[in-house]
Design an enzyme around this catalytic site. Structure first.
Site, PDB file in Angstrom:
ATOM      1  N   GLY A   1       0.864  -1.184   0.016  1.00  0.00           N
ATOM      2  CA  GLY A   1      -0.046  -0.052  -0.042  1.00  0.00           C
ATOM      3  C   GLY A   1       0.959   1.200  -0.115  1.00  0.00           C
ATOM      4  O   GLY A   1       2.018   1.475   0.811  1.00  0.00           O
TER       5      GLY A   1
ATOM      6  N   ALA B   1      -0.145   6.404   4.563  1.00  0.00           N
ATOM      7  CA  ALA B   1       0.568   5.832   5.360  1.00  0.00           C
ATOM      8  C   ALA B   1       1.887   4.811   4.696  1.00  0.00           C
ATOM      9  O   ALA B   1       2.969   4.945   5.231  1.00  0.00           O
ATOM     10  CB  ALA B   1      -0.206   4.820   6.331  1.00  0.00           C
TER      11      ALA B   1
ATOM     12  N   SER C   1     -16.944  17.457   2.038  1.00  0.00           N
ATOM     13  CA  SER C   1     -16.161  17.675   2.994  1.00  0.00           C
ATOM     14  C   SER C   1     -16.806  18.120   4.306  1.00  0.00           C
ATOM     15  O   SER C   1     -17.468  19.212   4.369  1.00  0.00           O
ATOM     16  CB  SER C   1     -15.127  18.667   2.747  1.00  0.00           C
ATOM     17  OG  SER C   1     -14.072  18.795   3.873  1.00  0.00           O
TER      18      SER C   1
ATOM     19  N   ARG D   1     -18.838  13.670  14.018  1.00  0.00           N
ATOM     20  CA  ARG D   1     -19.377  13.091  12.887  1.00  0.00           C
ATOM     21  C   ARG D   1     -20.583  12.337  13.556  1.00  0.00           C
ATOM     22  O   ARG D   1     -21.506  12.100  12.738  1.00  0.00           O
ATOM     23  CB  ARG D   1     -18.469  12.299  11.976  1.00  0.00           C
ATOM     24  CG  ARG D   1     -17.848  13.254  11.448  1.00  0.00           C
ATOM     25  CD  ARG D   1     -16.676  12.791  10.727  1.00  0.00           C
ATOM     26  NE  ARG D   1     -15.389  13.844   9.955  1.00  0.00           N
ATOM     27  CZ  ARG D   1     -14.690  13.449   9.337  1.00  0.00           C
ATOM     28  NH1 ARG D   1     -14.162  12.235   8.894  1.00  0.00           N
ATOM     29  NH2 ARG D   1     -13.969  14.499   8.477  1.00  0.00           N
TER      30      ARG D   1
ATOM     31  N   LEU E   1      -5.647  11.711   8.128  1.00  0.00           N
ATOM     32  CA  LEU E   1      -4.222  12.064   7.405  1.00  0.00           C
ATOM     33  C   LEU E   1      -3.219  12.193   8.297  1.00  0.00           C
ATOM     34  O   LEU E   1      -2.090  11.727   7.964  1.00  0.00           O
ATOM     35  CB  LEU E   1      -4.478  13.318   6.500  1.00  0.00           C
ATOM     36  CG  LEU E   1      -5.889  13.357   5.463  1.00  0.00           C
ATOM     37  CD1 LEU E   1      -5.949  14.556   4.794  1.00  0.00           C
ATOM     38  CD2 LEU E   1      -5.547  12.114   4.383  1.00  0.00           C
TER      39      LEU E   1
END
Ligand code: FAD
Ligand code: SF4
Ligand code: FES
Lengths: 667, 249
Positions: free
Chosen positions: A41, A45, A285, A338, A470
């Protein structure tokens, strides 16, 4: 020794990371050349880890299934990245970021990890600026900030609505420098399908070259899994189409415990679904909640008028609008976390106030912000008697500068102009806090196998705050793994190259080949997507925003049923040795079908509500999530025992020494 | 809507390839172009045929993976969008739509609509970075203020998604817009200026090696670019290149 040793270093929380770094083993530069590391990946990260490890001198092999590292799902992150820089002088600090993150996660994260995250956050911004990441700046040339949900300071750095893109391109550029030097061997269009363990240690992987279809063996002294989250188990989510759980799931099947699979983030502001053909959902967003106000009509007759198009949202007068977040949570208002915002939207829509045909949409309205900014701008320009139209135009320009690409994205999809009429939004699956269990060093329960970024479970507890993924991905890759992996690899300097002819590689490759051939020879009648959609529907209906015992039990049964049918009746066209997207999907959905069951089992066992996990049986009188710290202040880490759905529960008790456990309140 | 699709089918890099005709009866105008392709693929699979291979991932116009040449234009008839953001409301009932891969010498076909754009990566390996280690010992992010205007311009250039539409749109298959976007981003920022000369020389050299054509200022790239990357970047790169080439002599 218990396997679930989180290896949290001794000492006061603010010193743990420094002490740890001072004590751990390091590998000398000459020896690093003798050591190979595989990074699966290359999102934020993996990309940052690959670049940093290569800079240190290790030989890195990195894989991604897209045609370039620049296309990882991280590219789509919009709103921003947190860092405790306190540039705005609004009282931010490492401790406050730590506190907000633990509280935001509803006290289900490991304190020591979160503290470290907050501690290195400031470095991330320095690093990215040095790489040429063009963050937004103010007129004085200094970095600008915005606010995100669940916090009372302005600590989010951003690059318009493309923060993830700019950060990923930064990590990609750091990788490119190392690829150019030959220190990273980049394998694009490669998918890891299994982990190879030799003598109890992760020593390599089996991957498929997605262009030629060939299976390949790759060996290394350590393997890092940075394969992202598993939100696509719901079929519809804001994740990229290819995001999947396979790498994480395959290491789980080889011995890595899977932690808190049921902790999923349902993001409050996404474009509602429009039809059965829909392939994905699009996020708007969270940064929009800085300026957008969320509402539904107060009166049912207005809702009906809107649905049958006799009224438009702008026709509803101010006093007939229910700004329900401002009403219920006066101190955080539209910027509640959220999970809270999503449930509140569901509550209004379940009560019948949804504003579109499906009844699953609420408004996100920018008109007040447009006028407010317009007046400000007019004053700056000295136009004190500007007309309403002029003010609106000035205000729209300000909004465009802040969110232009998001507004454009919205308009392209819905054909509505959000400058003129409020956006319609609804919650959608967005992020998975659960993931591979890791200790403080980010090592999984398999020796030499690490997990970073969204793929691990580490920092966000039961709910992630905006702009923290992030931060975590880059913290793991740039600043944590490069140290902690050395501690382990220091013992490997004399091991020498790992041979891919070992019987363990042979056996793992055969298993993968058999799986793939099974699909190709199956000759069923239904497409992979058919099963994926059915799984997604069960997950959304019964393991989604609100969960209860009966629904979860049904879900477990239904998922088993779908899995059985899948093996009997799936049709995968094409052959093994070619570019075959349907075959790629088949193995991914196979793993989702196993994960889905564990997900529901985990949700069933956790009878409390916390963060994104809402059990209807456990709520306060006014419908807020009710935690049960006495019984559930632990990480649920599931061990594979040989059969899907038969995982064994292990607990990592969470202790809170630096933050008092409290019922979360944003009122 | 009812549509006739003429889709490029090519089994592998070595296959010759041809256009195949498919009929779709039930296309909603709210679908995205790729969702329409999903419907086609479902139909093909249910008939036991091989679906059309195409690249895609984010489906929101940011990853740069999708890459279809639709009715003769990269990313199709709409402006400022990628293929995945194109919606069927841009077409009419009864339309015939041609769907082909991006075509350029630098982008060999892998299968059907999937092309190999690794040349773009190799150009980035040649110089698309600032040589700074990720040690965490860099100076404070606010140590060098950057004029907002420069930061904004650098950002605009940096929004290139590496899709390759500029190359596919260009009659010379030139990659100038793509390369100049990266060169400009760094040339505009103090952090990138240090290596500016070497960067532009190396990236241009690699671009030529990959077989991309010359720029003859037709401007087709800017028109088709889904991210509005401006031709000014090419002008800036030419200046940077000249400066570098002269001082290298
Ligand atoms: C629309 C959207 C907006 C977001 N906005 C924000 C935001 O504003 N702020 C914020 O903090 N967070 C945001 N997030 C969350 C954040 O973007 C992600 O959590 C984060 O980018 C994940 O990074 P990662 O590196 O862990 O994984 P990813 O970026 O998902 O990368 C995964 C990598 O693994 C590779 N891979 C996966 N499986 C395999 C395999 N089997 N073999 C080989 N390679 C494999 C992929 O190719 C890819 O390179 C957002 C998420 C979404 C969906
Ligand atoms: S310049 Fe535009 S068209 Fe070319 S690769 Fe970048 S985004 Fe695509
Ligand atoms: S699929 Fe990502 S840009 Fe189109």
């Amino acid at each position: 020794m218990s396997v679930l040793d989180s290896k949290i270093p001794e000492g006061p929380i603010a010193q743990k990371w420094t002490n740890h770094k001072n004590k751990i083993n390091v590998v000398n530069p000459a020896n690093k050349r003798l050591i190979d590391v595989i990074v699966v990946g290359t999102g934020l990260a993996g990309g940052s880890a690959a670049a940093s490890l290569a800079e240190l001198g290790y030989n890195v092999k990195a894989l991604c299934f897209q045609d370039s590292p620049r296309r990882a799902h991280s590219i789509a992150a919009q709103g921003g990245i947190n860092a405790a820089k306190n540039y705005q002088n609004d009282g931010d600090s490492t401790y406050r970021l730590f506190y907000d993150t633990v509280k935001g996660g509803d006290y289900r994260a490991r304190e020591a990890n979160v503290y470290r995250l907050a501690e290195v956050s400031a470095n991330i911004i320095d690093q990215c600026v040095a790489q040429g990441v063009p963050f937004a700046r103010d007129y004085g040339g200094l970095l600008d900030n915005r606010s995100f949900g669940g916090v009372l300071v302005s600590r989010t750095f951003y690059a318009k609505g493309q923060t993830g893109q700019q950060l990923l391109l930064g990590a990609y550029s750091a990788m490119n420098r190392q690829i150019g030097k030959g220190k990273i061997q980049m394998l694009n269009r490669h998918e890891m399908l299994d982990l190879v363990i030799v003598d109890g240690k992760a020593r390599g992987i089996i991957a498929r070259n997605l262009v030629t279809g060939e299976l390949e063996r790759h060996s290394a002294h350590a393997v890092v899994i940075a394969s992202g989250g598993y939100g696509n188990v719901f079929f519809l989510s804001t994740n990229a189409m290819g995001s999947n759980v396979t790498a994480a799931w395959r290491i789980h099947r080889r011995g890595a415990y899977f932690a808190n699979p049921c902790y999923t983030q349902i993001h409050p502001t996404c474009i509602p679904r429009s039809g059965d053909y829909q392939s994905k959902l699009t996020l708007m967003s969270e940064s929009l909640r800085n300026d957008g106000r969320i509402w539904v009509p107060k009166k049912m007759e207005d809702v009906e008028a809107i649905r049958n198009k006799t009224k438009k949202p702008v026709d509803i007068p101010e006093e007939d609008r229910d700004y329900y977040l401002e009403r219920r949570y006066p101190s955080f208002g539209n910027l509640v976390p959220r999970d809270v915002a999503s449930r509140a939207a569901k509550e209004r829509c379940d009560a019948g106030f949804g504003v579109n045909e499906t009844g699953e949409a609420v408004y996100l309205d920018f008109s007040s912000a447009i006028m407010r900014y317009g007046h400000e701008k007019a004053n700056i320009l000295g136009e004190h008697d500007a007309s309403i139209e002029r003010v609106r135009a000035l205000g729209e320009a300000v909004i465009e500068a802040k969110y232009g690409n998001l507004f454009q994205m919205y308009e392209k999809i819905t054909d509505d102009n959000p400058y003129k009429t409020p956006m319609k939004i609804y919650p959608a699956v967005h992020y998975t806090m659960g993931g591979i269990w890791v200790d403080y060093n980010l090592m999984t329960t398999i020796e030499g196998c690490y997990a970073a970024g969204e793929a691990n479970f580490s920092d966000h507890g039961a709910n992630r705050l905006g702009a923290s993924a992030l931060m975590q991905g880059l913290a793991d890759g740039y600043f944590v793994l490069p140290y902690t992996i050395g501690d382990y690899l220091a013992h490997d300097i004399r091991t020498g190259k790992i041979s891919t002819d070992l019987p363990e590689f042979e056996a793992a490759e055969k298993e993968v080949r058999d799986r793939l051939e099974h699909f190709l020879n199956n000759k069923g009648t239904k497409s992979v997507d058919h099963f994926h959609k059915r799984l997604g529907k069960v997950m959304w209906d019964k393991v989604g925003m609100a969960r209860n015992e009966q629904g979860l039990k049904e879900a477990i049964e239904e998922i088993r049923q779908i899995r059985e049918e899948f093996y009997k009746d799936v049709f995968v066209p094409g052959t093994m040795n070619e570019f075959n997207p349907e075959l790629e999907k088949a193995t991914r959905v196979e793993d989702f079908l196993e994960l889905g069951e564990l997900f529901a089992i985990d949700a069933l066992h956790r009878t409390e509500s916390c963060g994104g996990h809402f059990r209807e049986e456990s709520q306060t009188e006014d419908g807020e999530a009710l935690r049960d710290d006495k019984h559930f202040a632990y990480v649920a880490a599931w061990k594979w025992t040989g059969e899907p759905g038969k995982q064994e529960l292990h607990k990592e008790e969470l202790t809170f020494n630096d933050i008092e456990l409290k019922q979360r309140s944003y009122k | 809507m009812k549509l006739t699709l003429k889709v490029w089918r090519q089994k592998s890099a070595n296959d010759k390839g041809r256009l195949e005709t498919y009929q779709l009866d039930n296309v909603s105008e709210h679908m995205s172009f790729l969702e329409m392709m999903d419907v086609l693929n479902e139909q093909l699979i249910s008939e036991g045929q091989e679906p059309v291979a195409f690249d895609h991932d984010c489906r929101e116009g940011i990853c740069g993976m999708c890459s279809m040449h639709i009715n003769g234009e990269p990313h199709g008839p709409d402006r400022g969008v990628t293929t995945c953001q194109l919606h069927m409301r841009k077409f009419k009932d009864g339309d015939t739509i041609y769907v082909e891969p991006f075509r350029a010498k630098g982008f060999p076909i892998i299968k059907d609509l999937v092309v190999d754009r690794s040349a773009f990566d190799r150009i980035q390996h040649a110089g698309g970075f600032v040589s700074v280690n990720t040690s965490g010992n860099t100076q404070d992010a606010n140590a060098i203020p950057i004029p907002k205007d420069d930061a904004d311009k650098a950002f605009d250039a940096a929004t290139c998604i590496g899709c390759g539409a500029c190359v596919a749109a260009c009659k010379n298959a030139s990659a100038m817009l793509f390369v100049s976007a990266k060169v400009s981003q760094f040339a505009l920022l103090p952090q990138g200026k240090v290596e500016a000369k070497q960067r532009v020389l190396n990236m241009v050299e690699q671009m030529d090696k990959e077989g991309f054509g010359n720029c003859t200022n037709t401007g087709a790239c800017e028109v088709e670019c889904p991210k509005g990357i401006s031709l000014e970047n090419i002008a800036r790169m030419n200046r940077e290149f000249l400066k570098a080439a002269c001082s290298a002599e």
